[in-house]
Scaffold this motif. Structure first.
Motif, PDB file in Angstrom:
ATOM      1  N   GLN A 135      35.367  31.839  31.956  1.00  0.00           N
ATOM      2  CA  GLN A 135      35.893  32.235  33.020  1.00  0.00           C
ATOM      3  C   GLN A 135      36.857  32.361  33.295  1.00  0.00           C
ATOM      4  O   GLN A 135      37.034  33.445  34.243  1.00  0.00           O
ATOM      5  N   ASP A 136      38.473  32.160  33.023  1.00  0.00           N
ATOM      6  CA  ASP A 136      39.308  32.576  32.841  1.00  0.00           C
ATOM      7  C   ASP A 136      39.957  34.132  32.607  1.00  0.00           C
ATOM      8  O   ASP A 136      40.025  34.497  32.819  1.00  0.00           O
ATOM      9  N   LYS A 137      38.949  34.400  31.302  1.00  0.00           N
ATOM     10  CA  LYS A 137      38.854  35.529  30.743  1.00  0.00           C
ATOM     11  C   LYS A 137      38.363  36.690  31.645  1.00  0.00           C
ATOM     12  O   LYS A 137      38.808  37.461  31.818  1.00  0.00           O
ATOM     13  N   LYS A 138      37.412  36.058  32.739  1.00  0.00           N
ATOM     14  CA  LYS A 138      36.810  37.076  33.375  1.00  0.00           C
ATOM     15  C   LYS A 138      37.042  37.322  35.046  1.00  0.00           C
ATOM     16  O   LYS A 138      37.482  37.692  35.562  1.00  0.00           O
ATOM     17  N   GLY A 139      37.762  35.886  35.112  1.00  0.00           N
ATOM     18  CA  GLY A 139      38.766  35.700  36.126  1.00  0.00           C
ATOM     19  C   GLY A 139      40.108  36.419  36.340  1.00  0.00           C
ATOM     20  O   GLY A 139      40.593  37.133  37.279  1.00  0.00           O
TER      21      GLY A 139
END
Length: 103
Positions: free
Chosen positions: A99-103
């Motif tokens: 999720q962190d990599k996406k956001g």
């Protein structure tokens, strides 16, 4: 559902199953142990009278082995539960990282 989550769920079910073994064996084991001290029927059979002591010892040994197995299964259930919890946590961490990599 991720593979880790599936594994964690499967392990949790296995641990739960192992934990219940003692509940199912307690009464039969108690009855079996009581019968090891009540072998009066063998006394009527003269040729088996000498075997009574050996049978009592064998039954007592089986009770002890069964209790030891239950202890081992309980320890395994605890370990499997801990591994399942670790898989759950790892799954959450992987999802958070993604999720962190996406956001």
């Amino acid at each position: 559902m991720s593979d880790l989550k599936k594994q964690a769920t499967s392990m949790h079910k296995a641990a739960s199953g192992l934990r219940t073994v003692g509940h199912h064996t307690a009464k039969p084991l108690q009855e079996f142990n009581a019968q090891s001290h009540d072998l009066g029927a063998l006394g009527a059979l003269g040729s088996l009278l000498g075997a009574k002591s050996e049978i009592e010892q064998g039954m007592t040994t089986l009770v002890k082995l069964t209790k030891a197995l239950e202890d081992e299964w309980e320890a395994e259930a605890k370990l499997i539960g801990e591994v399942s919890d670790a898989f759950d946590l790892l799954d959450v961490l992987i999802a958070a990282t993604a999720q962190d990599k996406k956001g």
